[in-house]
Write a protein that holds these residues in place. Structure first.
Motif, PDB file in Angstrom:
ATOM      1  N   SER B 162       1.227  -0.994  -0.001  1.00  0.00           N
ATOM      2  CA  SER B 162       0.115   0.316   0.145  1.00  0.00           C
ATOM      3  C   SER B 162       0.930   1.177   0.188  1.00  0.00           C
ATOM      4  CB  SER B 162      -1.678   0.188   1.281  1.00  0.00           C
ATOM      5  OG  SER B 162       0.011   0.564   2.260  1.00  0.00           O
ATOM      6  N   VAL B 163       2.088   1.308   0.440  1.00  0.00           N
ATOM      7  CA  VAL B 163       2.932   1.804   0.555  1.00  0.00           C
ATOM      8  C   VAL B 163       3.885   2.708  -1.349  1.00  0.00           C
ATOM      9  CG1 VAL B 163       4.960   3.420   0.626  1.00  0.00           C
ATOM     10  CG2 VAL B 163       4.275   1.624   2.841  1.00  0.00           C
ATOM     11  N   ALA B 165       1.677   3.222  -3.096  1.00  0.00           N
ATOM     12  CA  ALA B 165       0.623   3.849  -3.943  1.00  0.00           C
ATOM     13  C   ALA B 165       1.317   5.497  -4.013  1.00  0.00           C
ATOM     14  CB  ALA B 165      -0.903   4.004  -3.026  1.00  0.00           C
ATOM     15  N   LEU B 166       2.334   5.637  -2.976  1.00  0.00           N
ATOM     16  CA  LEU B 166       2.413   7.154  -3.094  1.00  0.00           C
ATOM     17  C   LEU B 166       3.281   7.104  -4.054  1.00  0.00           C
ATOM     18  CD1 LEU B 166       3.509   7.628   0.807  1.00  0.00           C
ATOM     19  CD2 LEU B 166       1.847   8.520  -0.647  1.00  0.00           C
ATOM     20  N   VAL B 167       4.094   5.946  -4.660  1.00  0.00           N
ATOM     21  CA  VAL B 167       5.208   6.031  -6.262  1.00  0.00           C
ATOM     22  C   VAL B 167       4.068   6.058  -7.249  1.00  0.00           C
ATOM     23  CG1 VAL B 167       7.131   5.773  -5.186  1.00  0.00           C
ATOM     24  CG2 VAL B 167       5.257   4.085  -5.878  1.00  0.00           C
ATOM     25  N   GLY B 173      -3.768  -0.273  -1.869  1.00  0.00           N
ATOM     26  CA  GLY B 173      -3.253   1.394  -1.351  1.00  0.00           C
ATOM     27  C   GLY B 173      -3.720   2.665  -2.134  1.00  0.00           C
TER      28      GLY B 173
END
Lengths: 231, 223
Positions: B162-163, B165-167, B173
């Protein structure tokens, strides 16, 4: 995107070579300090909650099931989701809402390892301490904690790793620190900044890891760490 | 609890829309990006673990490397790989493979070391070739410890995707980004519940397969 080797090196030179990145509120020194402050504050709060609780549960044996559940849940909970949800519900007016997920995700690592450390102490050692006339509190403080220290410190190290990583993620909801470079860089497709910020966070995490490994060497009694042969 | 239907509604309305952000598509991406690293990591960790047990000198440096990899923050690693692999699933899959290897190598080493020496010697005495001894005796006996490591690696991997999702590559995520963008908490709750449920299901499958693959563990305990 996917750049060539040379271009990526240029990106790093571009990011670290830019004097604008070394001063002001967006500067590397200040971002580094922010990241350090959030991490230390969150780790201190987490330790304040988790160490006494872990000692108590380990010493009395009450609530062991709680430990297992906490450990598994903390592993499964997505950090980004927790940060977004808590900051959304409590607002971005201050830093405190962000500290909640940072602390909450760090507590289980310290709790589990403190508990395991105390539980793992040789029962004969414990009985011997009681036999020498030490009170419950003295047994805990003079025997159980020093013997369990390697695991307690391991818990703190794992918690610190988790906090440094989560603090970077929390930049998405507006927290300062080194994560800002990644989040802000991505927002405007400024990939040199993204790469530079990532490298800084990696170095920060490695420095923290190194510090804890050193602390483990210094703090743990020579007899416990077996640096000195016990007859 | 007037909010519950709206979360459920968000889920049902966005489950299978055929759009890029449809929850069923996100779930599929999530499963691929979290489980592919586990399979790949197992393929790396078994030979590495075998080498560490066979040549003891290798273990210290490998353990040090494993500790370092484990300490690297996921977002930073995704950020570094974004510069290498660009906006593709590999940007998430490769770092997660590293993490899973870091969890599995110690598990494989501990598992192989847990095989009693007399069992190993019995196998030799019975005329097992080294390869057959490995596949028929040592690896099966190491399986419970390896599977325990696999459970940890799988659950962490599922939550770490899910982290990504930031990239731009995060499976479920993405719902957290969505929640933040539209300033509404329902997608975030759907995402958290979805990820925790997926982790529980995969963990459950691993527990069941552990029982099926290593029936002697239970037999020994009850008998």
């Amino acid at each position: 995107m996917g750049a060539g080797e040379e271009e990526r090196v240029n990106w790093l030179i571009e990011f670290f070579g830019d004097p604008a990145n070394w001063s002001g509120p967006d500067g590397i020194p200040l971002r580094l300090l922010e990241h350090l402050l959030f991490s230390v504050a969150a780790l201190a709060l987490a330790a304040l909650v988790a160490i006494p609780l872990g000692l108590w549960i380990g010493h009395t044996g009450r609530g062991s099931l709680f430990i297992v559940v906490a450990a598994n849940l903390a592993r499964a909970l997505p950090t980004l989701g927790l940060v977004v949800l808590i900051v959304m519900l409590l607002g971005t007016a201050s830093v405190w809402p962000v500290l909640i997920p940072l602390v909450a995700l760090a507590v289980p690592a310290i709790l589990v390892n403190t508990f395991e450390g105390i539980r793992g102490v040789d029962p004969e050692l414990r009985d011997a301490a009681y036999g020498m006339g030490l009170s419950g509190r003295q047994v805990l403080g003079r025997v159980l904690v020093p013997v369990a220290l390697p695991l307690i410190l391991l818990g703190l190290r794992l918690a610190a790793i988790q906090i440094v990583a989560t603090a970077a993620v929390a930049a998405y909801t507006g927290l300062g620190g080194l994560g800002r470079y990644i989040i802000d860089g991505l927002a405007i497709r400024d990939y040199p900044t993204v790469l530079g910020g990532s490298v800084l966070i990696v170095l920060f995490a490695l420095a923290a890891q190194f510090l804890f490994v050193m602390a483990e060497r210094v703090a743990v009694s020579p007899g416990v760490s077996r640096r000195v042969k016990v007859r | 609890m007037g909010e519950e239907p709206s979360i459920w509604e968000y889920f049902t309305r966005n489950w299978s829309t055929g759009q890029p952000g449809s929850i069923d598509t996100l779930l599929g991406d999530h499963i691929v990006m979290s489980l592919l690293p586990i399979v790949a990591a197992l393929a790396f960790a078994i030979p590495i673990g075998l080498a560490c047990v066979r040549w003891r000198l290798l273990y210290q440096p490998t353990a040090g490397l494993v500790n370092i990899i484990y300490a690297l923050p996921s977002l930073a690693l995704f950020g570094v790989f974004l510069a290498v692999t660009g906006l593709s699933q590999a940007t998430v899959i490769i770092p997660l493979t590293f993490y899973a290897v870091a969890v599995l190598v110690p598990a494989v080493v501990d598992g192989l070391r847990s095989v009693p020496e007399h069992v190993r010697q019995s196998a030799v005495a019975m005329g097992f070739t080294p390869l057959r001894r490995l596949t028929r005796v040592e690896l099966p006996l190491a399986a419970p410890v390896v599977l325990a490591g696999l459970r940890v690696a799988a659950v962490s991997s599922i939550s770490l995707v899910s982290v990504g999702a930031l990239v731009g590559m995060g499976g479920l995520g993405y719902l957290f980004i969505r929640a933040w963008q539209i300033d509404y908490f329902a997608p975030a709750i759907v995402g958290i519940v979805g990820i925790v449920l997926l982790a529980l299901i995969v963990d459950g499958i691993l527990v069941v397969s552990q029982r099926l693959l290593t029936p002697w563990v239970r037999a020994r305990r009850s008998g």
